[in-house]
Design a protein around this motif. Structure first.
Motif, mmCIF file in Angstrom:
data_model
loop_
_atom_site.group_PDB
_atom_site.id
_atom_site.type_symbol
_atom_site.label_atom_id
_atom_site.label_comp_id
_atom_site.label_asym_id
_atom_site.label_seq_id
_atom_site.Cartn_x
_atom_site.Cartn_y
_atom_site.Cartn_z
ATOM 1 N N ALA A 121 33.704 31.719 43.135
ATOM 2 C CA ALA A 121 33.876 31.370 42.795
ATOM 3 C C ALA A 121 34.584 31.879 41.459
ATOM 4 C CB ALA A 121 33.706 29.741 41.387
ATOM 5 N N PRO A 122 35.302 33.103 42.210
ATOM 6 C CA PRO A 122 35.824 33.811 41.324
ATOM 7 C C PRO A 122 37.461 33.570 40.381
ATOM 8 C CG PRO A 122 36.680 34.651 43.594
ATOM 9 C CD PRO A 122 35.325 33.200 43.954
ATOM 10 N N VAL A 123 37.841 34.158 39.071
ATOM 11 C CA VAL A 123 38.840 33.974 38.887
ATOM 12 C C VAL A 123 39.796 34.725 38.828
ATOM 13 C CG1 VAL A 123 37.138 32.837 37.113
ATOM 14 C CG2 VAL A 123 38.257 34.520 36.781
ATOM 15 N N GLY A 136 42.700 30.882 36.796
ATOM 16 C CA GLY A 136 42.974 30.245 38.569
ATOM 17 C C GLY A 136 41.503 30.390 38.971
ATOM 18 N N ILE A 137 40.850 28.983 39.781
ATOM 19 C CA ILE A 137 39.409 29.134 39.723
ATOM 20 C C ILE A 137 38.878 29.096 41.232
ATOM 21 C CG2 ILE A 137 36.473 28.849 39.949
ATOM 22 C CD1 ILE A 137 37.501 28.052 37.256
ATOM 23 N N PHE A 138 39.247 30.631 42.289
ATOM 24 C CA PHE A 138 39.005 29.880 43.947
ATOM 25 C C PHE A 138 37.445 29.666 44.230
ATOM 26 C CE2 PHE A 138 42.324 33.690 43.185
ATOM 27 C CZ PHE A 138 43.599 32.564 43.633
ATOM 28 N N SER A 154 36.468 23.190 35.399
ATOM 29 C CA SER A 154 37.464 22.836 34.737
ATOM 30 C C SER A 154 36.967 23.326 32.784
ATOM 31 C CB SER A 154 38.138 20.922 35.167
ATOM 32 O OG SER A 154 37.952 20.936 36.027
ATOM 33 N N THR A 155 36.252 23.520 32.382
ATOM 34 C CA THR A 155 36.458 23.770 31.147
ATOM 35 C C THR A 155 36.745 24.918 31.403
ATOM 36 O OG1 THR A 155 34.201 22.200 30.789
ATOM 37 C CG2 THR A 155 34.620 23.759 29.263
ATOM 38 N N LEU A 156 36.995 26.104 31.930
ATOM 39 C CA LEU A 156 37.094 27.538 32.186
ATOM 40 C C LEU A 156 38.466 27.732 32.857
ATOM 41 C CD1 LEU A 156 33.599 28.472 33.798
ATOM 42 C CD2 LEU A 156 34.387 28.692 31.720
ATOM 43 N N GLY A 157 39.371 27.133 33.546
ATOM 44 C CA GLY A 157 40.525 26.304 34.225
ATOM 45 C C GLY A 157 40.580 25.769 35.637
ATOM 46 N N SER A 158 41.334 25.804 36.613
ATOM 47 C CA SER A 158 42.200 24.833 37.308
ATOM 48 C C SER A 158 41.373 25.172 38.831
ATOM 49 C CB SER A 158 43.406 25.325 37.684
ATOM 50 O OG SER A 158 43.769 24.765 36.158
ATOM 51 N N PRO A 159 40.001 25.146 38.898
ATOM 52 C CA PRO A 159 39.051 24.997 39.830
ATOM 53 C C PRO A 159 40.040 24.332 41.980
ATOM 54 C CG PRO A 159 38.009 23.131 38.988
ATOM 55 C CD PRO A 159 39.401 23.760 37.886
ATOM 56 N N ARG A 160 40.261 25.241 42.540
ATOM 57 C CA ARG A 160 40.780 25.550 43.850
ATOM 58 C C ARG A 160 39.908 25.568 45.080
ATOM 59 N NH1 ARG A 160 45.996 28.430 44.736
ATOM 60 N NH2 ARG A 160 46.322 27.205 43.011
ATOM 61 N N ARG A 161 39.363 24.179 45.340
ATOM 62 C CA ARG A 161 38.381 24.865 46.370
ATOM 63 C C ARG A 161 39.181 25.483 47.881
ATOM 64 N NH1 ARG A 161 36.521 22.131 51.789
ATOM 65 N NH2 ARG A 161 34.540 23.928 52.477
ATOM 66 N N VAL A 162 38.876 26.239 48.409
ATOM 67 C CA VAL A 162 39.568 27.197 49.837
ATOM 68 C C VAL A 162 39.068 27.186 50.819
ATOM 69 C CG1 VAL A 162 41.418 27.992 47.577
ATOM 70 C CG2 VAL A 162 39.323 29.811 48.593
ATOM 71 N N GLY A 163 37.721 26.761 51.087
ATOM 72 C CA GLY A 163 36.729 26.795 52.113
ATOM 73 C C GLY A 163 35.283 26.602 51.479
#
Ligand SMILES: NC(=O)c1ccc[n+]([C@@H]2O[C@H](COP(=O)([O-])OP(=O)(O)OC[C@H]3O[C@@H](n4cnc5c(N)ncnc54)[C@H](OP(=O)(O)O)[C@@H]3O)[C@@H](O)[C@H]2O)c1
Length: 289
Positions: A121-123, A136-138, A154-163
């Protein structure tokens, strides 16, 4: 819910220290470890516990988060009798948030005990976004695990699952290729304009009418004052350029522009700019360092 979840946070640098703080403030039970132990103190003052080793931190946690500089640092905190792999429970999750590339994520997953779920989950974003919980969290990993840890992320940012696992690291290198490439092109455009005798005013006027307009405007003040306050160290950007080229080689993709962007960063680092902000590469390219 936050108070019942035990989190280990390994790596309290410019980014990690701020991210760990947000988790403490949100009510998670946070155990911290950092190579330079003094960096634990402000978090302990806020209610975190400090562990003796990465293994000891991971042993207490439902989820262990790593946020260190590079792959070598990650192996340092993961391997050996004091490393995370020696302490982590087989039912726990490890969320790797440094920028280490997909090959590093694969290696990390193989060194952990069977059963440990690994999410990468790099940012995207820097210290102010880390502080504000606006990263932004991938995220790469199994969908159900990503959902389980979405509230924490979500405490750290906006997580988006990319795969699947590794996709987050791949997404991060893709994003950073554009950052490093654009800086190289911007620096060379300014250097050429300067070399041809165009005024600074005319240079920025013409750049504003190009696809680099927003970047030129954003960096103009630093270029003109020669002050590049450190947010993301140039040495870490060079590390990212190395990771991009390694990943490209593994995928059989040719990277002429990224190689050139890396060369600028290597030169700037050799010129002593490694601890400055990565945008100081502009000063080097334009001969103002
Ligand atoms: N800064 C940014 O804007 C930014 C943005 C997005 C992503 N990132 C990525 O996030 C990661 C962390 O960046 P950062 O800016 O927080 O870096 P940083 O301030 O340099 O912190 C690096 C962290 O790694 C630890 N570390 C380094 N080498 C180690 C080793 N051999 N063994 C154990 N620990 C070691 C450091 O410990 P000590 O305190 O003991 O030195 C520190 O906790 C990097 O992968 C970076 O590429 C950074």
């Amino acid at each position: 819910m936050a108070t019942m979840t035990a989190v280990a946070f390994v790596g309290l640098g410019a980014m990690g220290g701020r991210m760990a703080r947000r988790l403490v403030d949100a009510g998670y039970q946070v155990t911290v470890w950092n190579r330079t132990a003094a960096r634990c103190e402000p978090l302990v003052a806020l209610g975190a516990q400090a562990a003796e080793s990465p293994a000891a931190a991971a042993a207490r946690a439902d989820v262990t988060i790593t946020m260190v500089s590079d792959p070598a640092a990650l192996w340092e905190v993961s391997e050996g009798p004091e490393g995370i792999a020696a302490g982590i429970d087989h039912s726990a999750t490890l969320i790797e948030m440094s920028t280490i590339g997909p090959a590093g994520v694969t290696r990390l997953a193989t060194m952990l005990p069977d059963g440990v779920v690994v999410l990468d989950a790099p940012v995207l974003g820097s210290v102010s976004e880390a502080e504000a919980g606006d990263l932004g969290i991938f995220v790469g990993g199994p969908p159900e695990s990503v959902e389980r840890w979405r509230p924490l992320l979500s405490t750290l940012g906006s997580p988006r699952r990319v795969g699947p696992t590794g996709a987050g690291a791949a997404a991060k290198l893709t994003a950073n290729l554009t950052l490093l490439g654009v800086l190289g092109v911007l620096g060379e455009a300014i250097a050429l304009a300067q070399g041809m005798g165009l005024s600074r005013e005319a240079t920025f006027e013409v750049l504003s009418a190009t696809p680099l307009g927003a970047q030129a405007e954003r960096r103009r003040d630093a270029i003109e004052t020669g002050s590049f306050p450190p947010r993301f160290a140039l040495s870490l950007a060079r590390k990212d350029a190395d990771l991009i080229l390694d990943a490209a080689a593994a995928a059989g993709v040719d990277m002429g522009l990224s190689r050139a962007a890396r060369d600028w960063l290597v030169e700037a680092e050799a010129a002593g700019l490694g601890d400055q902000d990565y945008t100081a590469v502009l000063a080097h390219i334009t001969g103002n360092d």
